[in-house]
Design a protein around this motif. Structure first.
Motif, PDB file in Angstrom:
ATOM      1  N   ASP A 163      36.363  19.576 -75.767  1.00 39.21           N
ATOM      2  CA  ASP A 163      36.998  19.176 -77.056  1.00 39.21           C
ATOM      3  C   ASP A 163      37.742  17.710 -76.904  1.00 39.21           C
ATOM      4  OD1 ASP A 163      38.810  20.566 -75.447  1.00 39.21           O
ATOM      5  OD2 ASP A 163      40.022  21.285 -76.956  1.00 39.21           O
ATOM      6  N   ASN A 164      37.905  17.291 -75.369  1.00 34.41           N
ATOM      7  CA  ASN A 164      38.778  16.372 -75.091  1.00 34.41           C
ATOM      8  C   ASN A 164      37.727  15.116 -74.647  1.00 34.41           C
ATOM      9  OD1 ASN A 164      42.221  16.090 -74.898  1.00 34.41           O
ATOM     10  ND2 ASN A 164      41.479  18.047 -75.142  1.00 34.41           N
ATOM     11  N   GLU A 165      36.701  15.389 -74.405  1.00 41.27           N
ATOM     12  CA  GLU A 165      35.687  14.450 -73.829  1.00 41.27           C
ATOM     13  C   GLU A 165      35.798  12.786 -74.506  1.00 41.27           C
ATOM     14  OE1 GLU A 165      31.591  15.392 -73.782  1.00 41.27           O
ATOM     15  OE2 GLU A 165      31.456  14.482 -71.778  1.00 41.27           O
ATOM     16  N   GLU A 166      35.796  13.142 -75.966  1.00 39.05           N
ATOM     17  CA  GLU A 166      35.833  11.909 -76.685  1.00 39.05           C
ATOM     18  C   GLU A 166      37.224  10.972 -76.335  1.00 39.05           C
ATOM     19  OE1 GLU A 166      33.798  11.615 -80.203  1.00 39.05           O
ATOM     20  OE2 GLU A 166      33.802   9.469 -79.566  1.00 39.05           O
ATOM     21  N   HIS A 167      38.419  11.957 -76.262  1.00 38.31           N
ATOM     22  CA  HIS A 167      39.495  11.114 -76.081  1.00 38.31           C
ATOM     23  C   HIS A 167      39.566  10.551 -74.821  1.00 38.31           C
ATOM     24  CE1 HIS A 167      41.760  14.627 -78.648  1.00 38.31           C
ATOM     25  NE2 HIS A 167      40.620  14.040 -79.066  1.00 38.31           N
ATOM     26  N   ILE A 168      38.782  10.991 -73.799  1.00 42.03           N
ATOM     27  CA  ILE A 168      38.809  10.372 -72.642  1.00 42.03           C
ATOM     28  C   ILE A 168      37.989   8.987 -72.678  1.00 42.03           C
ATOM     29  CG2 ILE A 168      38.549  10.580 -70.100  1.00 42.03           C
ATOM     30  CD1 ILE A 168      40.651  12.558 -71.325  1.00 42.03           C
ATOM     31  N   ALA A 169      36.843   8.988 -73.451  1.00 44.91           N
ATOM     32  CA  ALA A 169      36.280   7.883 -73.724  1.00 44.91           C
ATOM     33  C   ALA A 169      37.041   6.739 -74.464  1.00 44.91           C
ATOM     34  CB  ALA A 169      35.029   8.125 -74.536  1.00 44.91           C
ATOM     35  N   ILE A 170      38.144   7.179 -75.205  1.00 43.33           N
ATOM     36  CA  ILE A 170      39.009   6.318 -75.709  1.00 43.33           C
ATOM     37  C   ILE A 170      39.897   5.519 -74.719  1.00 43.33           C
ATOM     38  CG2 ILE A 170      41.141   5.854 -77.339  1.00 43.33           C
ATOM     39  CD1 ILE A 170      38.859   6.263 -78.935  1.00 43.33           C
ATOM     40  N   ALA A 171      40.312   6.540 -73.938  1.00 40.69           N
ATOM     41  CA  ALA A 171      41.150   6.053 -72.514  1.00 40.69           C
ATOM     42  C   ALA A 171      40.274   4.948 -71.954  1.00 40.69           C
ATOM     43  CB  ALA A 171      41.516   7.231 -71.827  1.00 40.69           C
ATOM     44  N   ARG A 172      39.036   5.401 -71.652  1.00 36.28           N
ATOM     45  CA  ARG A 172      38.311   4.318 -71.027  1.00 36.28           C
ATOM     46  C   ARG A 172      38.108   3.034 -71.498  1.00 36.28           C
ATOM     47  NH1 ARG A 172      34.838   8.294 -69.778  1.00 36.28           N
ATOM     48  NH2 ARG A 172      33.289   7.718 -71.393  1.00 36.28           N
ATOM     49  N   GLU A 173      37.827   3.191 -72.817  1.00 40.26           N
ATOM     50  CA  GLU A 173      37.462   1.890 -73.725  1.00 40.26           C
ATOM     51  C   GLU A 173      39.008   1.129 -73.509  1.00 40.26           C
ATOM     52  OE1 GLU A 173      34.630   4.466 -76.517  1.00 40.26           O
ATOM     53  OE2 GLU A 173      36.252   3.512 -77.498  1.00 40.26           O
ATOM     54  N   CYS A 174      39.991   1.852 -73.830  1.00 40.20           N
ATOM     55  CA  CYS A 174      41.407   1.158 -73.817  1.00 40.20           C
ATOM     56  C   CYS A 174      41.514   0.195 -72.454  1.00 40.20           C
ATOM     57  CB  CYS A 174      42.843   2.087 -73.858  1.00 40.20           C
ATOM     58  SG  CYS A 174      43.040   2.692 -75.317  1.00 40.20           S
ATOM     59  N   ALA A 175      41.144   1.036 -71.367  1.00 40.55           N
ATOM     60  CA  ALA A 175      41.383   0.326 -69.961  1.00 40.55           C
ATOM     61  C   ALA A 175      40.236  -0.728 -69.637  1.00 40.55           C
ATOM     62  CB  ALA A 175      41.082   1.463 -68.942  1.00 40.55           C
ATOM     63  N   PRO A 187      42.112   1.620 -63.381  1.00 39.96           N
ATOM     64  CA  PRO A 187      40.936   2.224 -63.283  1.00 39.96           C
ATOM     65  C   PRO A 187      40.202   2.708 -64.593  1.00 39.96           C
ATOM     66  CG  PRO A 187      42.790   3.191 -61.890  1.00 39.96           C
ATOM     67  CD  PRO A 187      43.314   2.374 -62.821  1.00 39.96           C
ATOM     68  N   LEU A 188      39.013   2.902 -64.530  1.00 39.69           N
ATOM     69  CA  LEU A 188      38.270   3.459 -65.843  1.00 39.69           C
ATOM     70  C   LEU A 188      38.207   5.204 -65.574  1.00 39.69           C
ATOM     71  CD1 LEU A 188      35.393   0.743 -66.461  1.00 39.69           C
ATOM     72  CD2 LEU A 188      37.777   0.910 -67.293  1.00 39.69           C
ATOM     73  N   PRO A 189      39.015   5.622 -66.209  1.00 41.62           N
ATOM     74  CA  PRO A 189      39.275   7.137 -66.058  1.00 41.62           C
ATOM     75  C   PRO A 189      37.959   8.191 -66.553  1.00 41.62           C
ATOM     76  CG  PRO A 189      40.551   6.534 -67.949  1.00 41.62           C
ATOM     77  CD  PRO A 189      40.086   5.208 -67.514  1.00 41.62           C
ATOM     78  N   GLN A 190      37.501   8.984 -65.813  1.00 36.91           N
ATOM     79  CA  GLN A 190      36.267   9.775 -66.171  1.00 36.91           C
ATOM     80  C   GLN A 190      36.812  11.228 -66.250  1.00 36.91           C
ATOM     81  OE1 GLN A 190      33.380   8.374 -65.961  1.00 36.91           O
ATOM     82  NE2 GLN A 190      34.060   6.473 -65.278  1.00 36.91           N
ATOM     83  N   ALA A 191      36.338  11.686 -67.356  1.00 43.52           N
ATOM     84  CA  ALA A 191      36.630  13.145 -67.848  1.00 43.52           C
ATOM     85  C   ALA A 191      35.755  14.175 -66.594  1.00 43.52           C
ATOM     86  CB  ALA A 191      35.834  13.614 -69.111  1.00 43.52           C
ATOM     87  N   ARG A 192      36.500  15.365 -66.365  1.00 45.09           N
ATOM     88  CA  ARG A 192      35.663  16.097 -65.368  1.00 45.09           C
ATOM     89  C   ARG A 192      35.648  17.434 -66.187  1.00 45.09           C
ATOM     90  NH1 ARG A 192      35.737  16.952 -59.690  1.00 45.09           N
ATOM     91  NH2 ARG A 192      36.066  14.547 -59.760  1.00 45.09           N
ATOM     92  N   ILE A 193      34.420  17.752 -66.781  1.00 48.74           N
ATOM     93  CA  ILE A 193      34.397  18.952 -67.865  1.00 48.74           C
ATOM     94  C   ILE A 193      34.103  20.205 -66.835  1.00 48.74           C
ATOM     95  CG2 ILE A 193      33.267  19.959 -69.634  1.00 48.74           C
ATOM     96  CD1 ILE A 193      34.529  17.225 -70.497  1.00 48.74           C
TER      97      ILE A 193
END
Ligand code: ATP
Ligand code: MG
Length: 361
Positions: A163-175, A187-193
């Protein structure tokens, strides 16, 4: 605060955590806590207690009054499963003001439409009984605040549920946008599901719904529940009947796969279907497997709970450290954007003028 050698910078940083909306449950155990325990050895871990995020859907005074108990509960639960406070920094999100500032700076980089398209925010609004026209800025900007949490720690690994994968994509886009505009900082954060990112709830009250186990849905088996309560809750799991086909795999079988293993679950399902295994016996087998996992956790939890002030000390120490880290990141971000030079240039010029006129400033 000086960074200790035990928390040396050489390990990649990880950030994860939970909203203090209730104690942690079996879904958290298999969906995130076990991953945290495993990753703590080769990562520098920041574990957020996300009380600001809780305000997005639970802002009322009586809900805020529940925060202290839940904050304590979720830290206690994590210590009980084996997260080592010497390795991990537990911190209270709202007590790190630099994150608020960073969130404002990141908001400049995210199109509003991008946030409006995120399905999980609409689900959160629905779960909190918020109609579309009552969606707040805070809820819409939830992923941006989450990006600030992640980027303040300059974390590269973020273990979360699906449910949070897309939120991490936003964090990556911000970075990525920040780095492009102002130079490399994040650093570009990566989700670990995790493998089990959606354990269903026990079916009490919402039979066959397939709903995810959730603190706030009344369908959770909590890590702090007594053995009797755990058994009683698990006995509500039904196998279903062939007549009433459901699109969801019976929760009993999902639990068996998660806690007993694939082969054992297949056998259990076959026995139940063939009528060679009673539902009560299937419950017994599942309860035994889950108790084996929960019993040591429950014992550690109650021992830790008995150490007066321990949990609070861990939160305060961790939050002081998180504030130091956040202040450093914020200062670097302000410098990179040019805001710090703007302010310090103004101060320097003003002081120089005051000195020239021989007036103390
Ligand atoms: P709330 O009811 O407040 O939404 P919750 O019980 O759904 O609480 P969250 O705080 O939303 O828990 O979830 C935090 C993280 O815990 C998720 O990103 C996911 O990694 C994990 N998690 C939560 N529920 C489950 C579940 N049922 N199965 C597996 N993982 C879960
Ligand atoms: Mg949730």
């Amino acid at each position: 605060m000086v960074e200790t050698t035990a928390r040396a910078e050489s390990r990649p940083r990880l950030l994860t955590g939970d909203r203090p909306t209730g104690p942690l449950h079996l879904g958290h155990l298999v969906g995130s806590l076990e991953t945290r325990v495993a990753l703590q050895h080769d990562h520098e871990c920041f574990i957020i207690v996300a009380d600001l995020h809780t305000l997005t859907t639970r802002p009322r005074a009586e809900e805020v009054a529940e925060l202290p108990g839940y904050v304590r509960d979720i830290v206690l639960d994590q210590l009980a499963v084996g997260i080592d406070p010497e390795r991990a920094t537990f911190y209270l999100q709202s007590a790190v003001p630099a994150v608020y500032d960073l969130a404002i700076l990141l908001q400049m980089l995210v199109p509003k439409l991008r946030l409006e398209q995120i399905g999980s925010l609409r689900s959160m609004a629905r779960a909190a009984a918020l109609p579309d026209d009552a969606m707040t800025m805070g809820l819409l900007a939830y992923p941006v605040l989450q990006a600030a949490d992640i980027l303040m720690a300059r974390a590269s690994v973020v273990p979360v549920g699906l449910d949070n994968e897309e939120h991490i994509a936003i964090a990556r886009e911000c970075a990525s946008v920040f780095n492009e505009l102002y130079g490399d900082l994040f650093p570009l954060p990566q989700a670990r599901i995790s493998r089990w990112s959606s354990l269903p709830g026990i079916e009490r009250g919402i039979a066959g719904s397939g709903a995810k186990m959730s603190k706030s849905l009344g369908n959770a088996v909590f890590l702090g529940d007594s053995a009797e309560v755990v058994a009683a809750k698990l006995r509500t799991l039904e196998f279903g009947d062939a007549e009433r086909a459901s699109p969801h795999e019976p929760a009993l079988l999902v639990f068996a796969r998660v806690f007993m293993g694939e082969d054992e679950a297949r056998e259990l399902g076959a026995g139940l279907r063939a009528g060679t295994l009673s539902l009560a016996a299937a419950h017994d087998a599942l309860i035994a497997a889950i108790e084996q996992r929960l019993q040591p956790i429950r014992e550690r939890r109650s021992a830790l709970a008995g150490e007066i002030g321990l949990v609070e000390e861990i939160i305060v120490d961790g939050t002081i450290r998180a504030r130091e880290v956040a202040n450093v990141t914020l200062a670097r971000a302000r410098e990179a954007i040019g805001l710090e030079p703007l302010w310090s240039g103004l101060v320097t010029a003003t002081q120089a003028r005051a000195k020239a006129r021989k007036r103390p400033y």
